[in-house]
Design a protein around this motif. Sequence first.
Motif: not given
Ligand code: ADP
Length: 217
Positions: A23, A59, A62, A128, A137, A140-141, A164, A177
């Motif tokens: 992720t 991390d 996390d 990021a 991103a 993760y999505g 958030y 965001e």
């Molecule tokens: P945070 O989780 O506080 O945003 P992190 O550095 O732990 O910060 O995030 C980890 C990675 O996951 C980053 O690249 C972040 O942009 C991505 N990420 C976190 N939340 C989302 C989301 N809702 N959609 C897409 N990517 C996300």
Amino acid sequence: MTPADVSSIVRDHVRSALLGEATGHDWWHVFRVTGLAAKISETEGGDPLRVELTALLHDLFDEKFYDGDPGEALSACIDQLGIREAFPDEVWNGIIFDICHLGFKGGFDQTPLSLEGQIVQDADRLDAMGAIGIARAFAYGGAKGRELYNPDEGIVTVTTAAEYRTGSRHTVNHFYEKLLLLRDRMNTNAAKTLADQRHQFMEEYLAEFFAEWESAV
Ligand code: ADP
Ligand code: NI
């Protein structure tokens, strides 16, 4: 135990714990953040070993995937690895404090960090952004089963930390965001320069994304 011993014990542990994670918090994210933080520290100062340990450990627990208290988990990990004696308590406590407060969390946690914590926060945020940030991103999505983009939902503003973290907004919303807000939140000048370039690339990417979308409707 020498500082080099502590660093290699922590590095080996984190590599085996996070290798293959899907992720965006995988070992290679930690590897890049550790490298970027070391480079930023060359011009901005801070204790290099503390920068390295903060980056390596940042991390491991996390809040997005670990339910317990990350501070307690980190402290237990330091004991398990047998490295507690290498530094006085205040150093470990400072590292743990910085790690607990350096995450973005919607931008709602503005706790002041040590210089080393600020450097690692900058490096984490740089990773990021830009081409790698875009890849992370969408990774993760995808891992969360989210849509790339949904024009019916549009772009939604997030006003609380809980909001958030919850909900399942399309991934393009994440640019608005979080990702496009990062450039103006860098702590150090070295990171600001790198952030400018990555920010511009994300803007170009989004312009192209929407142009392609519009060409299909
Ligand atoms: P945070 O989780 O506080 O945003 P992190 O550095 O732990 O910060 O995030 C980890 C990675 O996951 C980053 O690249 C972040 O942009 C991505 N990420 C976190 N939340 C989302 C989301 N809702 N959609 C897409 N990517 C996300
Ligand atoms: Ni990170």
